[in-house]
Design a protein around this motif. Sequence first.
Motif, mmCIF file in Angstrom:
data_model
loop_
_atom_site.group_PDB
_atom_site.id
_atom_site.type_symbol
_atom_site.label_atom_id
_atom_site.label_comp_id
_atom_site.label_asym_id
_atom_site.label_seq_id
_atom_site.Cartn_x
_atom_site.Cartn_y
_atom_site.Cartn_z
ATOM 1 N N PRO A 52 35.967 50.088 41.820
ATOM 2 C CA PRO A 52 35.122 50.295 40.834
ATOM 3 C C PRO A 52 35.344 50.094 39.375
ATOM 4 N N ASP A 53 34.386 50.291 38.545
ATOM 5 C CA ASP A 53 34.594 49.833 37.135
ATOM 6 C C ASP A 53 35.193 51.181 36.285
ATOM 7 N N HIS A 54 36.451 51.710 36.778
ATOM 8 C CA HIS A 54 37.406 52.259 36.378
ATOM 9 C C HIS A 54 38.660 52.339 36.799
ATOM 10 N N ARG A 55 39.463 53.501 36.450
ATOM 11 C CA ARG A 55 41.009 53.305 36.673
ATOM 12 C C ARG A 55 41.430 54.286 37.961
ATOM 13 N N HIS A 56 40.370 54.908 38.464
ATOM 14 C CA HIS A 56 40.632 55.811 39.584
ATOM 15 C C HIS A 56 40.835 54.891 40.868
ATOM 16 N N ALA A 81 41.272 45.852 38.474
ATOM 17 C CA ALA A 81 41.381 46.306 37.247
ATOM 18 C C ALA A 81 42.001 45.375 36.037
ATOM 19 N N ALA A 102 33.386 46.135 38.006
ATOM 20 C CA ALA A 102 33.195 46.433 39.332
ATOM 21 C C ALA A 102 33.359 45.216 40.126
ATOM 22 N N GLY A 105 38.730 43.315 35.480
ATOM 23 C CA GLY A 105 37.856 44.106 34.801
ATOM 24 C C GLY A 105 36.445 44.096 35.528
ATOM 25 N N HIS A 118 49.015 51.825 34.471
ATOM 26 C CA HIS A 118 47.549 51.842 34.835
ATOM 27 C C HIS A 118 46.986 53.012 34.514
#
Length: 428
Positions: free
Chosen positions: A344-348, A322, A327, A325, A426
């Motif tokens: 992945p391209d998100h914070r999960h 993250a 994926a 930045g 985060h």
Amino acid sequence: MPHDVTMPQLGMAQDAGRLTQWLKAPGDAVTKGDALFEVETDKATMEVEAQASGFLTHVTAAEGEDVPVGQVIARISDSADAAGDSPAPNDSPAQDNLPEGREVTMPQLGMAQDSGVLVGWLVELGAEVGADDLLFEVETDKATMEVPAGIAGYLAATLAQAGDAVPVGQAVAVIAANRPDNTVARGMAAAAPPPKAGKEPEPAKAAPPAASKPAAPHAPAPQPAGDRILASPKLRRVALEKGLDLARLVQAGHPQPYHMRDLEVLEGLPAEAPASQTGMAVQAIRLDAECAQDGFVPFALWAAEAQGMTDADALLAGLAGASLGGAVTVAIERFGQQRAFAVPDHRHLSAVTECDAAPDLRLRDLRATHLRTVTIGAEDVPVLTLMQAGAGLALVLECSPDQLAPDGAIALLSEFAGRMQDPLRHLL
């Protein structure tokens, strides 16, 4: 060719490991990279991989046994019924006339490493040292690192000289609790065991006289493959401060590895004509950061208990990915073993999964060691090195400008340091 299996050193202060379980039985076929046995230290339990292919034979260590670092515990032979004596115990330096104290051994900085070259001592013989004081520099086929003493006291004996190749787990120094009356300094040659009795080799036949000719110059030391330059961390720092380019020593044919004694040679090289913009050498990027506190450990415990996310490496990869930045694939490397994770391209963080893809970023976790400074240089991908620093953390980012622009490198290290100090940010 038979290959001895030894107890690895999984931490800088480790002098023994407990063999908790054999994962292969005597006579089993093994392939290089197979998990061979489990070893437990005071900080972790890890699987150790086979470093050769063949058959497991001559097992001398039992499950539950505490084994000194570097001791031979088995052999990988060419056949399952290979005959012969059990592996001989490791030869160690003669211990006569050594001052009393605790031994400092050659550390294992990678799972496949069986020895290290002592580059030089950083403390004078007889001087007082603290446990965190840098004691000597060691060079492997992958890096040159400064090794801390790990013990407070006085440097009473040095058992290897600069340039000596020392087997992993063998003593290189003795640190005494009190100031020694007499100090000892010797090299590996003094520690070599006498040759075993046996048949004397036949004397070489005298060569016919040859025409006199000038003595040939010494061949230069072998140079590393690729563009990597082997140099001690101290020389790298001083050269950077003085605006000197180590590549000029390479161009001049000066043999590697480079140490502080080569600084005078570098400074004495004739000045270069101004290079064109396209031909100018580009310095690698190195950034350092510190976190006043380590927030990741309690965060990982909370994530495991409250969210069921029990893979701490996946969490670590998620925070690093993250910070970069997009994926990306992040590899977590620890003592030569590597796990790659798709971020992945998100914070999960729950969506971070293990994969086999080539990494975009490598995170080298050295928190279980006593290392405080690392200078390796740019590698195939940007490398984040994570180390313990008191109650907090020390972080180093190394990359080349074509991998990350300076502003991108600053953003990556700043974001990651913030997430490691307060991982909850985060989730916001």
